[in-house]
Design an enzyme around this catalytic site. Sequence first.
Site, PDB file in Angstrom:
ATOM      1  N   CYS A 116     -12.905 -23.862   8.508  1.00 15.19           N
ATOM      2  CA  CYS A 116     -13.974 -24.567   8.687  1.00 15.19           C
ATOM      3  C   CYS A 116     -14.146 -25.251   9.995  1.00 15.19           C
ATOM      4  O   CYS A 116     -15.300 -26.004  10.212  1.00 15.19           O
ATOM      5  CB  CYS A 116     -13.904 -25.675   7.489  1.00 15.19           C
ATOM      6  SG  CYS A 116     -14.134 -24.980   5.944  1.00 15.19           S
ATOM      7  N   HIS A 257     -19.124 -30.984   9.375  1.00 13.36           N
ATOM      8  CA  HIS A 257     -18.721 -29.879   8.498  1.00 13.36           C
ATOM      9  C   HIS A 257     -18.973 -30.511   7.292  1.00 13.36           C
ATOM     10  O   HIS A 257     -18.784 -31.510   6.594  1.00 13.36           O
ATOM     11  CB  HIS A 257     -17.339 -29.539   8.677  1.00 13.36           C
ATOM     12  CG  HIS A 257     -16.878 -28.582   7.492  1.00 13.36           C
ATOM     13  ND1 HIS A 257     -17.669 -27.402   7.329  1.00 13.36           N
ATOM     14  CD2 HIS A 257     -15.814 -28.380   6.476  1.00 13.36           C
ATOM     15  CE1 HIS A 257     -17.012 -26.919   6.414  1.00 13.36           C
ATOM     16  NE2 HIS A 257     -16.204 -27.385   5.956  1.00 13.36           N
ATOM     17  N   ASN A 287     -20.506 -25.043   1.004  1.00 12.77           N
ATOM     18  CA  ASN A 287     -19.705 -25.095   1.982  1.00 12.77           C
ATOM     19  C   ASN A 287     -19.536 -23.711   2.481  1.00 12.77           C
ATOM     20  O   ASN A 287     -18.922 -22.839   1.785  1.00 12.77           O
ATOM     21  CB  ASN A 287     -18.221 -25.400   1.686  1.00 12.77           C
ATOM     22  CG  ASN A 287     -17.233 -25.502   2.704  1.00 12.77           C
ATOM     23  OD1 ASN A 287     -17.489 -25.018   3.879  1.00 12.77           O
ATOM     24  ND2 ASN A 287     -16.035 -25.983   2.327  1.00 12.77           N
TER      25      ASN A 287
END
Length: 333
Positions: A116, A257, A287
């Site tokens: 990520c 993020h 996500n």
Amino acid sequence: MEVKKYNTAITGVGMYVPDKVLDNKFFESIVDTNDEWIQTRTGIKERRIIEDGATSDLGARAILDLLASSNTSAEEIDVIIVATVTPDMFFPSTACLIQDKIGAKNAFGFDLSAACSGFLFALETGAGLVESGKYKKVVVVGADKMSSITDYTDRNTCILFGDGAAAVMLEPNEDIRYGIQDSILRIDGSGWESLRMLGGGSKNPSSHETIDKKMHYIYQDGKAVFKFAVKGMADVSVEIMEKNNLTSDDIAYLVPHQANLRIIDATAKRMGITNDKVTMNIDRYGNTTAATIPLCLTEYYRTGKIKKGDNLILAAFGAGFTWGAHYLVWSME
Ligand code: UT7
């Protein structure tokens, strides 16, 4: 001290998200979960998945969107850096497959694995290549087909992830008040077990056993990751503000993020930033791993929210552990 002649600026953006939507109702029909739990614990309402195609297709479409919107041809690209944890295959790299799909015949490129935090690590790498003086147009794309490694029988993880890609063009910038100003990036491999995919690599080559044990899927110890993510993302975000003498009033947007709304809120709170100055798309995309930050940049720029001269803090946390923050001043009109 050497005087900096130029730095690196983002001069174009592009994105691609698939059409197929998986909403929370869909997950209620396949695992023991409910819309209320998902929304309050994560902030997610929908995610998109690609039904026909791989990560290179997501990435190629995002770059083609970037090129079309910035009137640039694929032949002008010098470098393609693909941040991903879901490469089409081990080799060749997804960068090679994208290069071929878009016809970037003068480029070299490679994949970068930092989960990520992949987009921020790739941004750092791309800026280094630009500032070496050797490369003028570096494309950084965050692309992940998370649906390819998601176990849709595991309620702990399947509700979290989606597919998507977004890209930025990096170029040298002589007015050094704009562009990437600073970064703080970290890794700590002692946290590797909390978030990983064990199967298929050199440690556990694919076999009937790895498949039976579902080692080809994401495993996450959500609580452990949550704890580190809240601290890691907030620590570097506050540190980069202090290092650059920025107060919360100076910051136009925190671009975090998108893993969990509660992690984002905790980071913003530590920075003293109000919710209206936090970019958000987790509700629609979930996500998307390496794609979340450039997706936010593209959408907020295209809707006129991010403007020239805005101070932005980009912050991420991911598997590894990996984490970091960038401070940049937006340069696009
Ligand atoms: O992007 C890379 C980095 N990743 C992250 O930053 C993710 C970090 N972690 C998280 O976002 C959160 O930990 C999760 C969203 C994954 C989980 O939220 P949580 O508040 O930490 O829940 P939990 O794992 O502590 O689980 C609480 C309860 C458990 O039940 P018991 O043991 O209390 O009876 C889980 O089994 O919630 C249960 N649960 C669910 N219930 C309904 C877990 N998943 C679900 C679900 N629906 N989908």
